[in-house]
Design an enzyme around this catalytic site. Sequence first.
Site, PDB file in Angstrom:
ATOM      1  N   THR A  65       0.839  -1.201   0.000  1.00  0.00           N
ATOM      2  CA  THR A  65       0.000   0.000   0.000  1.00  0.00           C
ATOM      3  C   THR A  65       0.872   1.248   0.000  1.00  0.00           C
ATOM      4  OG1 THR A  65      -0.213   0.269   2.415  1.00  0.00           O
ATOM      5  CG2 THR A  65      -1.714  -1.296   1.339  1.00  0.00           C
ATOM      6  N   GLY A  66       0.305   2.324  -0.523  1.00  0.00           N
ATOM      7  CA  GLY A  66       1.046   3.578  -0.574  1.00  0.00           C
ATOM      8  C   GLY A  66       2.326   3.450  -1.374  1.00  0.00           C
ATOM      9  N   GLY A 106       8.402   6.735  -3.340  1.00  0.00           N
ATOM     10  CA  GLY A 106       9.123   6.625  -2.076  1.00  0.00           C
ATOM     11  C   GLY A 106       9.425   5.201  -1.655  1.00  0.00           C
ATOM     12  N   ILE A 107       9.312   4.950  -0.357  1.00  0.00           N
ATOM     13  CA  ILE A 107       9.642   3.641   0.207  1.00  0.00           C
ATOM     14  C   ILE A 107       8.734   2.550  -0.356  1.00  0.00           C
ATOM     15  CG2 ILE A 107       9.572   2.290   2.350  1.00  0.00           C
ATOM     16  CD1 ILE A 107      10.660   4.809   3.780  1.00  0.00           C
ATOM     17  N   GLY A 108       7.446   2.810  -0.453  1.00  0.00           N
ATOM     18  CA  GLY A 108       6.524   1.806  -0.983  1.00  0.00           C
ATOM     19  C   GLY A 108       6.873   1.412  -2.402  1.00  0.00           C
ATOM     20  N   SER A 137       8.094   3.527  12.276  1.00  0.00           N
ATOM     21  CA  SER A 137       9.018   4.659  12.165  1.00  0.00           C
ATOM     22  C   SER A 137       9.844   4.750  13.437  1.00  0.00           C
ATOM     23  CB  SER A 137       8.239   5.965  11.971  1.00  0.00           C
ATOM     24  OG  SER A 137       9.103   7.088  12.081  1.00  0.00           O
ATOM     25  N   TYR A 147       2.366  12.109  15.238  1.00  0.00           N
ATOM     26  CA  TYR A 147       2.902  11.120  14.308  1.00  0.00           C
ATOM     27  C   TYR A 147       3.580   9.976  15.069  1.00  0.00           C
ATOM     28  CZ  TYR A 147       5.881   9.096  10.676  1.00  0.00           C
ATOM     29  OH  TYR A 147       6.507   8.232   9.826  1.00  0.00           O
TER      30      TYR A 147
END
Length: 245
Positions: free
Chosen positions: A13-14, A18-20, A138, A151
């Site tokens: 997902t996402g 970027g990272i995904g 994170s 966050y």
Amino acid sequence: MSGKLAGRTAVVTGASRGIGFAIARRFVAEGAEVVITGRDKAALDAAVAELGDQVTAVRADSTDVADLEAAFEAVRERHGRIDVLVVNSGTGKLAPIGEITEADVDLVFGTNVKGTIFTVQNALPLLTDKASVILVGSTASRRVAPGQSVYGATKAAVRALARGWMVDLAGRGIRVNVLSPGATQTQGLVDFLGADVVDQMGPDFPLGRVGTPDEIAAVAAFLASDESAYVTGAEYFVDGGAVQN
């Protein structure tokens, strides 16, 4: 095709950037068929064009339960199962105490906590026995910078969810782990913290630099594969030593 994920179906997902995106690209290199999700159809289409024929995309807003239900129904129709699930969709907003708004809380908790819960719950009927579930956390759950309290709290919640689901799903041999990046050179981090802040972060870490999305993806591939068959309930920090310093 050979590779440690050959013959497997993965959902990330996402993953339009970027990272995904890097995780999806690594999974393709390891032989998986990959479904990526995100909110922006144009960005998803561009990602699929770059990643190739082993990848398909489903547009979904992780804060919208109906969207998630529809997305996983589409996965069921196309693939019938999920061997690897990477819950990477997330967001953040800097807001020190005294300046936090209700909208901030709704957005960040809605994406990072509610979205994680209902992503996994909707994927559950499709998860094969001994599947790998990877929740992207994170270092902010452990080492919070100014303005990151909301966050960081959401990522601490993600860690708690992994501990609970590890127990809930152990009977099916489904492994649930957390992959927690530190500062990683992505446009999302620049948008979140600002380019100047990101540029100044590297020297503060024991390895002396900010990470790359491909370095995060390498650990995701390990957690997705049989190489981590006896690993569940763990949190892997890929952060240049930041949380240990």
